[in-house]
Motif scaffolding. Structure first.
Motif, PDB file in Angstrom:
ATOM      1  N   UNK A  60       2.146 -35.607  -3.630  1.00 26.77           N
ATOM      2  CA  UNK A  60       2.458 -36.962  -4.082  1.00 26.77           C
ATOM      3  C   UNK A  60       2.185 -38.039  -3.034  1.00 26.77           C
ATOM      4  N   UNK A  61       2.128 -37.641  -1.776  1.00 24.47           N
ATOM      5  CA  UNK A  61       1.841 -38.599  -0.708  1.00 24.47           C
ATOM      6  C   UNK A  61       0.695 -38.054   0.141  1.00 24.47           C
ATOM      7  N   UNK A  62      -0.021 -38.934   0.855  1.00 23.85           N
ATOM      8  CA  UNK A  62      -1.112 -38.449   1.707  1.00 23.85           C
ATOM      9  C   UNK A  62      -0.591 -37.486   2.762  1.00 23.85           C
ATOM     10  N   UNK A  63      -1.366 -36.443   3.076  1.00 24.78           N
ATOM     11  CA  UNK A  63      -0.902 -35.475   4.071  1.00 24.78           C
ATOM     12  C   UNK A  63      -0.935 -36.057   5.479  1.00 24.78           C
ATOM     13  N   UNK A  64       0.097 -35.751   6.239  1.00 29.77           N
ATOM     14  CA  UNK A  64       0.124 -36.141   7.646  1.00 29.77           C
ATOM     15  C   UNK A  64      -0.876 -35.281   8.405  1.00 29.77           C
ATOM     16  N   UNK A  65      -1.259 -35.762   9.568  1.00 27.44           N
ATOM     17  CA  UNK A  65      -2.163 -35.003  10.419  1.00 27.44           C
ATOM     18  C   UNK A  65      -3.482 -35.721  10.614  1.00 27.44           C
ATOM     19  N   UNK A  66      -4.504 -34.947  10.978  1.00 22.00           N
ATOM     20  CA  UNK A  66      -5.801 -35.501  11.354  1.00 22.00           C
ATOM     21  C   UNK A  66      -6.584 -35.954  10.120  1.00 22.00           C
ATOM     22  N   UNK A  67      -7.099 -37.196  10.213  1.00 19.21           N
ATOM     23  CA  UNK A  67      -8.010 -37.767   9.217  1.00 19.21           C
ATOM     24  C   UNK A  67      -9.279 -38.178   9.951  1.00 19.21           C
ATOM     25  N   UNK A  68     -10.408 -38.123   9.269  1.00 19.67           N
ATOM     26  CA  UNK A  68     -11.676 -38.589   9.834  1.00 19.67           C
ATOM     27  C   UNK A  68     -12.202 -39.716   8.963  1.00 19.67           C
ATOM     28  N   UNK A  69     -12.906 -40.649   9.592  1.00 20.55           N
ATOM     29  CA  UNK A  69     -13.488 -41.755   8.835  1.00 20.55           C
ATOM     30  C   UNK A  69     -14.891 -42.039   9.338  1.00 20.55           C
ATOM     31  N   UNK A  70     -15.644 -42.738   8.504  1.00 22.48           N
ATOM     32  CA  UNK A  70     -17.001 -43.118   8.859  1.00 22.48           C
ATOM     33  C   UNK A  70     -17.185 -44.599   8.585  1.00 22.48           C
ATOM     34  N   UNK A  71     -17.745 -45.288   9.544  1.00 26.56           N
ATOM     35  CA  UNK A  71     -18.081 -46.697   9.374  1.00 26.56           C
ATOM     36  C   UNK A  71     -19.479 -46.878   9.923  1.00 26.56           C
ATOM     37  N   UNK A  72     -20.451 -47.018   9.030  1.00 28.93           N
ATOM     38  CA  UNK A  72     -21.845 -47.097   9.455  1.00 28.93           C
ATOM     39  C   UNK A  72     -22.271 -45.810  10.132  1.00 28.93           C
ATOM     40  N   UNK A  73     -22.776 -45.932  11.347  1.00 32.94           N
ATOM     41  CA  UNK A  73     -23.249 -44.775  12.113  1.00 32.94           C
ATOM     42  C   UNK A  73     -22.156 -44.121  12.955  1.00 32.94           C
ATOM     43  N   UNK A  74     -20.945 -44.652  12.924  1.00 32.28           N
ATOM     44  CA  UNK A  74     -19.862 -44.150  13.779  1.00 32.28           C
ATOM     45  C   UNK A  74     -18.836 -43.358  12.979  1.00 32.28           C
TER      46      UNK A  74
END
Length: 85
Positions: A60-74
């Motif tokens: 029901x809620x987002x899991x705690x812990x490591x998330x990864x994201x992408x913004x352009x080339x980074x």
């Protein structure tokens, strides 16, 4: 909840609003649970920019812990931490 950037000092506060799930307070993007995909950070068109690293999270809620994201080339690594009671 807060997203803490593990490669720098950026801390992003996530607030919970209604049925759509948490929304970042600094940008018009949403943290949603997409059917068959799990929790993601996306824009209004459901274009995914971030997701949990270890498991998609179907609760029901987002899991705690490591998330990864992408913004352009980074790419960025965040730790999602619950700060509310």
């Amino acid at each position: 909840m807060v997203l803490v950037n593990l490669s720098g000092d950026l801390i992003v506060r996530v607030e919970v609003f209604g049925e759509n799930g948490p929304m970042r307070t600094d940008l018009d993007i949403w943290c949603r649970r997409l059917p068959g995909f799990g929790w993601v950070v996306c824009n209004a068109a459901d274009e995914v920019s971030s997701r949990p690293f270890n498991e998609p999270g179907q609760g029901e809620i987002p899991p705690e812990g490591v998330w990864v994201s992408r913004k352009g080339e980074r790419s960025y690594v965040y730790d999602l931490v619950r700060t509310d009671p």
